[in-house]
Scaffold this active site. Structure first.
Site, mmCIF file in Angstrom:
data_model
loop_
_atom_site.group_PDB
_atom_site.id
_atom_site.type_symbol
_atom_site.label_atom_id
_atom_site.label_comp_id
_atom_site.label_asym_id
_atom_site.label_seq_id
_atom_site.Cartn_x
_atom_site.Cartn_y
_atom_site.Cartn_z
ATOM 1 N N HIS A 63 35.992 35.745 47.272
ATOM 2 C CA HIS A 63 35.222 35.068 46.224
ATOM 3 C C HIS A 63 33.742 35.383 46.331
ATOM 4 O O HIS A 63 33.046 35.550 45.335
ATOM 5 C CB HIS A 63 35.455 33.563 46.269
ATOM 6 N N ARG B 26 42.294 35.138 32.629
ATOM 7 C CA ARG B 26 43.120 34.561 33.696
ATOM 8 C C ARG B 26 43.214 33.055 33.426
ATOM 9 O O ARG B 26 42.266 32.328 33.700
ATOM 10 C CB ARG B 26 42.492 34.844 35.058
ATOM 11 N N ARG C 96 46.476 36.058 29.381
ATOM 12 C CA ARG C 96 47.618 36.159 30.294
ATOM 13 C C ARG C 96 48.193 34.772 30.547
ATOM 14 O O ARG C 96 47.438 33.824 30.803
ATOM 15 C CB ARG C 96 47.154 36.785 31.610
ATOM 16 N N GLU D 134 52.218 45.642 37.267
ATOM 17 C CA GLU D 134 51.603 45.476 38.589
ATOM 18 C C GLU D 134 52.654 45.442 39.693
ATOM 19 O O GLU D 134 52.334 45.361 40.870
ATOM 20 C CB GLU D 134 50.715 44.229 38.628
ATOM 21 N N ASN E 79 45.117 45.720 40.941
ATOM 22 C CA ASN E 79 44.925 44.991 42.205
ATOM 23 C C ASN E 79 46.276 44.752 42.883
ATOM 24 O O ASN E 79 46.461 45.047 44.070
ATOM 25 C CB ASN E 79 44.256 43.641 41.961
ATOM 26 N N ASP E 80 47.213 44.222 42.109
ATOM 27 C CA ASP E 80 48.524 43.970 42.708
ATOM 28 C C ASP E 80 49.336 45.251 42.824
ATOM 29 O O ASP E 80 50.053 45.446 43.805
ATOM 30 C CB ASP E 80 49.282 42.919 41.884
ATOM 31 N N ARG F 97 45.978 42.439 49.437
ATOM 32 C CA ARG F 97 44.695 42.563 48.749
ATOM 33 C C ARG F 97 43.598 41.733 49.389
ATOM 34 O O ARG F 97 42.429 41.964 49.138
ATOM 35 C CB ARG F 97 44.852 42.221 47.258
ATOM 36 N N CYS G 64 43.478 46.556 33.901
ATOM 37 C CA CYS G 64 42.600 45.390 34.029
ATOM 38 C C CYS G 64 42.380 44.961 35.481
ATOM 39 O O CYS G 64 41.890 43.866 35.724
ATOM 40 C CB CYS G 64 43.115 44.227 33.190
HETATM 41 C C1 PEP Z 1 45.732 42.756 38.969
HETATM 42 O O1 PEP Z 1 46.639 42.424 39.738
HETATM 43 O O2 PEP Z 1 45.207 43.876 38.956
HETATM 44 C C2 PEP Z 1 45.178 41.803 38.002
HETATM 45 C C3 PEP Z 1 44.342 42.177 37.057
HETATM 46 O O3 PEP Z 1 45.544 40.520 38.126
HETATM 47 P P1 PEP Z 1 44.997 39.539 39.270
HETATM 48 O O4 PEP Z 1 43.855 40.221 39.971
HETATM 49 O O5 PEP Z 1 44.581 38.302 38.547
HETATM 50 O O6 PEP Z 1 46.202 39.347 40.124
HETATM 51 MG MG MG Z 2 47.793 40.632 39.493
#
Ligand code: PEP
Ligand code: MG
Length: 549
Positions: free
Chosen positions: A194, A299, A337, A435, A456-457, A467, A504
């Site tokens: 964060h 989100r 989402r 993802e 990210n995921d 992550r 994203c």
């Molecule tokens: C991701 O996983 O890349 C994503 C955009 O969703 P979050 O970071 O909210 O899991």
């Molecule tokens: Mg994600």
């Protein structure tokens, strides 16, 4: 000669959590909770100790309430609200006051109680509770600082301070009056923490994972959070080279800022859509929608923070929030989402407790389908909002086609119910996040109107690198060949079916990753607003011919 000036000239390497440059002197973030505090104040009578503790608790509550009041970041506010709730919880403070009546000093009694709580949280298997342990550390340090009469020092960093330490609590970050020219270098920390997100949003250059930052307070230092270096005790030639890099960086930022509101296209003229990721309506405050081509990710967890059990947000509350975002976008497409709870986004009272591995557990769409009543409320709110602008409903963590089919059936049912009630939904699209590697490799099997790659995921599941884990952060590389190949596969398969595809995850706003994402075939990238100027500059600098994914 002081200890600081005796430092050897050396360069430490870290990872860039927030880009930029800072030249100044090391300020140590020594935050060993309670260090020196107990010695600084003689233990008084039980009544005096109780009065001192009450005053410190009240002052800490006032600090937190003040910080929360000044925030437009829902996630940061939720974290501070947890601390405030703990402070106001008699179950935490009563045993401390009981110990004071027995003659213990306020510092020792409060620290012992918090240490016991923290140990309990830290021992949990659940990431959420372990993170709460850090919040309690933060709270403990704040109350002890008030007892020692040392609180508030965090607000007054020197103009050229480069704050250095093991890690930095988000609440500590939030109470510092940051100014341009300051910077942060941490031995630990991660890019997705964060505090990293806060530093990026406020433009404070920050490095994480810097090994060996033992330089004492006052050491001269050059922080280059473009190259990922912290140069200690530089000489005149080092400073001159740094000045050249910094002024080139400023020129680039100025040029990028001047063109931030222009549409983006590559050097060879291929248009690229730049979309925004938001964590809540607060992220849009003061932003001109001309910055972007739409919103690529809302989100919706912001509505559910701290709202488990019976207190989940109702249909009208959600509808108003979604409508406000569509109104801001002023006709641009908005991708909202559905709730992505679980994993790194637990919602106590809603997500499952005690999962051995919440990242591989009942999260995202899996949880929504398992809690159908809650999901249907969100779908109804979204379908109603669709009447107010071009809405794209996006489903997170989809792994198999049956999940999208189940969502479609629920959407059809809620849309029919709304129509029967005389309020048919507006036009909307229903798409999915890609993802989970299983979905990435079988896109042709899914029914969806659009897809967005959650890098990210996707990266964490492809590379088997959590992550939030600083220790394996180097593996979680968006430019790893495996990652780029999968992204290229998704872009190609989506194009073959005529499905719009965007990305994203954090990589979408990373200037180093952008040329490769474009080369992989992507033409729509979604990112935090602070990343837009540099991302557009990176797009404009990209020649699509000549880059190999
Ligand atoms: C991701 O996983 O890349 C994503 C955009 O969703 P979050 O970071 O909210 O899991
Ligand atoms: Mg994600």
């Amino acid at each position: 000669m002081t200890a600081a000036s005796a430092q050897p000239n050396r360069v430490l390497q870290g990872r860039t959590a927030a880009p930029g440059f800072a030249a100044g002197r090391i300020v140590r973030l020594e935050r060993e909770p309670g260090s020196g505090a107990a010695a600084a104040r003689a233990v008084g009578t039980p009544d005096e100790e109780a009065a001192a503790l009450k005053a410190a608790l009240a002052a800490a509550s006032a600090d937190l309430a003040g910080l929360i009041g000044g925030l437009d970041d829902a996630e940061a506010a939720a974290m501070l609200e947890f601390q405030l709730a703990m402070l106001e919880d008699d179950a935490l403070t009563e045993p401390v006051f009981a110990a004071l009546a027995e003659g213990l000093g306020a510092e020792a009694a409060f620290a012992a109680q918090l240490d016991a709580e923290i140990a309990g949280y830290r021992a949990s298997d659940d990431d959420y509770f372990r993170a709460r342990g850090s919040d309690l550390e933060d709270l403990k340090a704040r109350v002890l600082a008030h007892l020692a009469g040392a609180a508030g020092a965090a607000g007054a960093l020197a103009d050229d301070a480069i704050l250095v330490g093991r890690d930095l609590a988000p609440s500590r970050f939030l109470e510092i009056d940051w100014r341009p020219g300051q910077g942060i270098a941490l031995a630990e920390g991660s890019l997705t923490s964060h505090v990293a997100i806060l530093a990026r949003a406020r433009g404070i250059p920050m490095l994480v994972g810097v090994a060996g930052i033992d330089a004492p307070e006052g050491t001269e230092a050059l922080l280059d959070a473009e190259a990922g270096t912290l140069h200690l005790a530089p000489d005149a030639a080092d400073r001159a080279a740094f000045d050249i890099r910094r002024s080139a960086g400023r020129d680039r930022d100025r040029a990028a800022g001047a063109q931030a509101f222009e549409p983006a296209a590559t050097a060879c003229g291929t248009p690229v859509q730049v979309l925004l990721n938001i964590g809540g309506p607060g992220d849009l405050a003061g932003l001109d929608p001309a910055l972007c081509d739409g919103i690529g990710l809302v989100r919706t967890e912001f509505l559910f923070h701290g709202r488990g059990g019976d207190d989940l947000p109702g249909e009208d509350e959600q509808f108003e929030a979604y409508r406000a975002i569509l109104a801001w976008a002023d006709g641009r497409p908005v991708t909202i989402r559905t709730l992505d709870a679980g994993g790194d986004k637990p919602i106590p009272g809603y997500t499952l407790d005690g999962e051995a591995n919440p990242f591989l557990g009942l999260r995202g769409v899996r949880l929504s389908l398992a809690r159908e009543a809650v999901f249907r409320i969100q779908l109804r709110a979204l379908l109603r909002a669709a009447a107010h602008g071009p809405l794209k409903i996006m489903i997170p963590m989809v792994a198999v086609p049956a999940e999208m089919a189940a969502v479609q059936a629920l959407v059809d049912r809620e849309a029919a119910a709304l129509a029967a009630a005389g309020t048919p939904p507006g036009r909307f699209e229903l798409g999915m996040m890609v993802e989970v590697p299983a979905a990435a490799l079988t896109l042709d099997l899914f029914a969806a109107d659009f897809v967005s790659i959650g890098s990210n995921d996707l990266i964490q599941y492809l590379m088997a690198a959590g992550r939030d884990s600083a220790a394996v952060a180097a593996l979680a590389d968006p430019l790893a060949p495996a990652v780029l190949r999968v992204i290229e596969t998704v872009a190609r398969d989506a194009a073959a079916r005529g499905l719009p595809v965007s990305l994203c995850g954090d990589a979408g706003g990373d200037p180093a990753a952008i040329p490769h994402l474009l080369a992989a075939g992507l033409r729509a990238l979604s990112m935090g607003a602070a990343a837009v100027p540099r991302a557009k500059a990176a797009i404009r600098a990209t020649h699509l011919t000549g880059i190999r994914p």
